[in-house]
Design an enzyme around this catalytic site. Sequence first.
Site, PDB file in Angstrom:
ATOM      1  CB  CYS A   2      -0.676   0.176   1.197  1.00  0.00           C
ATOM      2  SG  CYS A   2      -2.289  -1.199   1.129  1.00  0.00           S
ATOM      3  NE  ARG A  27       4.569   1.509   0.190  1.00  0.00           N
ATOM      4  CZ  ARG A  27       5.704   1.434   0.862  1.00  0.00           C
ATOM      5  NH1 ARG A  27       6.794   1.870   0.513  1.00  0.00           N
ATOM      6  NH2 ARG A  27       5.446   1.078   2.018  1.00  0.00           N
ATOM      7  CD1 TRP A  74      -0.265  -6.440  -2.843  1.00  0.00           C
ATOM      8  CD2 TRP A  74      -0.532  -6.941  -0.809  1.00  0.00           C
ATOM      9  NE1 TRP A  74      -0.066  -7.663  -2.711  1.00  0.00           N
ATOM     10  CE2 TRP A  74      -0.357  -8.097  -1.486  1.00  0.00           C
ATOM     11  CE3 TRP A  74      -0.632  -7.028   0.461  1.00  0.00           C
ATOM     12  CZ2 TRP A  74      -0.062  -9.329  -0.783  1.00  0.00           C
ATOM     13  CZ3 TRP A  74      -0.614  -8.086   1.269  1.00  0.00           C
ATOM     14  CH2 TRP A  74      -0.309  -9.302   0.585  1.00  0.00           C
ATOM     15  CG  ASN A 100       1.290   1.046   4.487  1.00  0.00           C
ATOM     16  OD1 ASN A 100       0.862  -0.595   4.073  1.00  0.00           O
ATOM     17  ND2 ASN A 100       2.707   1.359   4.440  1.00  0.00           N
ATOM     18  N   GLY A 101      -0.986  -0.859   6.395  1.00  0.00           N
ATOM     19  CA  GLY A 101      -0.834  -1.665   7.664  1.00  0.00           C
ATOM     20  C   GLY A 101      -2.023  -2.588   7.955  1.00  0.00           C
ATOM     21  CD  GLU A 482      16.576 -13.946  -6.835  1.00  0.00           C
ATOM     22  OE1 GLU A 482      15.799 -14.415  -5.657  1.00  0.00           O
ATOM     23  OE2 GLU A 482      16.209 -12.881  -7.123  1.00  0.00           O
ATOM     24  CE  LYS A 486      13.473 -12.188  -8.740  1.00  0.00           C
ATOM     25  NZ  LYS A 486      14.207 -11.439  -7.690  1.00  0.00           N
ATOM     26  CD  GLU A 489       9.592 -11.989  -8.221  1.00  0.00           C
ATOM     27  OE1 GLU A 489      10.686 -11.937  -7.879  1.00  0.00           O
ATOM     28  OE2 GLU A 489       8.643 -11.011  -7.349  1.00  0.00           O
ATOM     29  CG  HIS A 505      16.705 -38.478  -2.721  1.00  0.00           C
ATOM     30  ND1 HIS A 505      17.204 -39.755  -2.247  1.00  0.00           N
ATOM     31  CD2 HIS A 505      17.921 -37.920  -2.753  1.00  0.00           C
ATOM     32  CE1 HIS A 505      18.193 -39.739  -2.158  1.00  0.00           C
ATOM     33  NE2 HIS A 505      18.697 -38.779  -2.716  1.00  0.00           N
ATOM     34  CE  LYS A 604      11.647  -3.368  -4.927  1.00  0.00           C
ATOM     35  NZ  LYS A 604      12.093  -4.385  -5.760  1.00  0.00           N
TER      36      LYS A 604
HETATM   37  C1  F6R Z   1      11.204 -11.178  -5.351  1.00  0.00           C
HETATM   38  C2  F6R Z   1      11.477  -9.725  -4.234  1.00  0.00           C
HETATM   39  C3  F6R Z   1      10.999 -10.277  -2.574  1.00  0.00           C
HETATM   40  C4  F6R Z   1      11.693  -9.391  -1.699  1.00  0.00           C
HETATM   41  C5  F6R Z   1      11.100  -9.907  -0.245  1.00  0.00           C
HETATM   42  C6  F6R Z   1      11.968  -9.087   0.548  1.00  0.00           C
HETATM   43  O1  F6R Z   1      11.928 -10.617  -6.494  1.00  0.00           O
HETATM   44  O2  F6R Z   1      11.595  -8.824  -4.641  1.00  0.00           O
HETATM   45  O3  F6R Z   1      11.233 -11.486  -2.524  1.00  0.00           O
HETATM   46  O4  F6R Z   1      13.205 -10.008  -1.736  1.00  0.00           O
HETATM   47  O5  F6R Z   1       9.832  -9.206  -0.213  1.00  0.00           O
HETATM   48  O6  F6R Z   1      12.029  -7.769   0.447  1.00  0.00           O
HETATM   49  P1  F6R Z   1      13.228  -6.875   1.208  1.00  0.00           P
HETATM   50  O7  F6R Z   1      14.665  -7.301   0.800  1.00  0.00           O
HETATM   51  O8  F6R Z   1      12.718  -5.397   0.653  1.00  0.00           O
HETATM   52  O9  F6R Z   1      13.135  -7.069   2.515  1.00  0.00           O
END
Ligand code: F6R
Length: 609
Positions: A2, A27, A74, A100-101, A482, A486, A489, A505, A604
């Site tokens: 948010c 956000r 969000w 926000n929260g 990772e 990526k 998502e 396994h 984000k």
């Molecule tokens: C994936 C991604 C998320 C963040 C996670 C932690 O591409 O960006 O998995 O890595 O939400 O976010 P931060 O690093 O801001 O604590």
Amino acid sequence: MCGIVGYIGKRNSQEILLEGLKKLEYRGYDSAGVAVFTADGLQIKKAKGRIANLESKLEETPLQGSVGIGHTRWATHGKPSDVNSHPHTDNSLKFSVVHNGIIENYITLKEELTAKGHNFVSETDTEVISHLIADLYEGDILKAVQKAVTHMTGAFALGVLTEYEPDRLVAVRQASPLIIGIGEGENFIGSDIPAILEYTRNVFILNDGEMALLTRDGVELMTLEGNFISREMFHVDWDIITAEKAGYDHFMLKEIYDQPKAYRDTMGSRISTDGSAVTLNELVLSAEAIRNISRIHIVACGTAYHAGMVGKYVIEKLARIPVETDVASEYRYRSPIITKDTLVIVVSQSGETADTLAALREAKHQGAHVLAITNVVGSSVAREADDVITTWAGLEIAVASTKGYTSQLIAFYLLGLHLAQTLGTQSAVEIKEAITALRELPAQVEEILGQAEAIKVVAEEMAKHDNLFFIGRGLDYAVALEGSLKLKEISYIHSEAYPAGELKHGTLALIEDDIPVIALATQHELQEKTVSNIKEVKARGANVLGIAVEGERELQKSVDSTFLIPKTLDVLSPALAVIPLQLLSYYASLARGNDVDKPRNLAKSVTVE
Ligand code: F6R
């Protein structure tokens, strides 16, 4: 999670609110809305979906007025819809709130307010705030908000307006980020700096338990109890261009290409000019304290957690200190053994992730020294940790983290070397060799980026599949995780990452004809074993793309296609091997017609637990 924006000044607020919301859309983008004081009183416009939908509504019937608040959502409580969108109001429509929260006790509050005659229209927790403030209002909005927050538990950053006092905007921060922008004859609130950067570079960063009263001519900062506080102004020195796409089609692509600079900037002056030593002068952690460390916990979420997995390998290899990694949302609940000799490293690009912040607080509470690796100066994580290594990746806007992750890797390399120097676990020659290789990484990333077209071709083929596997051993497994995250998502292709030896396994049962498998094989000592695992999947019909280091011959014979990364030390290879995987996800997402920068269901900055 948010985004909030607010304006009080002389200009028309609609434009400023919309532009601010666009900067905060990363956000959350389930719905958006604004409330503006107009000649007809407090007017609210909301729209489900992207900010563009709200913008269209506002183009049809603009809101004229120089004070307003806005929100991009969000969804947590209540599905994305017009009615669940913020700003929320009370039954008199005289009060308006963006939030926000999460208000954890909202059900109790809702019941109490309903009993008093308040009618609720949405499924949100936020709506109780506007009703509560209206209920407690006795002619002073500041006092009403101060009273309201004493009834609320949970996390809340708020922007509050009332039609009764059109020259005042109240802002509150409790466990959700909020900043105040200071202008000339105008002031702003925002969840994050980009929202207001076009208008001012002077900001106050609110701490938890603080609030602000904004008028056109000034800002008063105070605790939630109303005690005035003075705060040094924070001057933002990064450029607005950092917050723009700079000619790239997407923020993610720009941020992938920003990486050579992010590597250089993160290394910056932290390496001695003769390249013989790492100098982390910013650390409070003394040499003696380092010698006393008995264990390290690395705690983070998502991509940052994957960086932490690389960090574990790096620190254990270079400094020989035992390291455990934990997903932040699990850490507090497993009764971790934390002593005063435990170093807890929290990793967070945004520095605002709720679970990471909670883990940090728990670790501090139990007496650990907490070191944060974060990209945002002034973030909650940066301010609350005992020590900080800032990653100088610059603003990261795309939801999928790229330069945030790789600059965290660089921070771990620097830290690993710093610990090794102090403990004498690596010789001077080994340290110098590692530093030399570290300094070569940015140019090597540029080399990989020069081959983006080749990766695009592979990605377009992979985009036709619905399932995919990543395999690797050791550090390659950490990178595989990772790469898989990526891809999932942003392309929505189902993918799984496995330690290469673990597949047989159980998961091997899922390998069938033509399924793509991306095999990372950059670790020389593990090469032969990985090749055996590649043969196991090939024998079951998989189509294997190998990611290996230049000069590699054996692996190339066992796979269907190969992408070669430049030669580096095995321990540094994640900083190169992940680049083709980022590009692969980007192009696969594009090929599937997805919104690369704003993948569905995500946001984000995850500021709720
Ligand atoms: C994936 C991604 C998320 C963040 C996670 C932690 O591409 O960006 O998995 O890595 O939400 O976010 P931060 O690093 O801001 O604590």
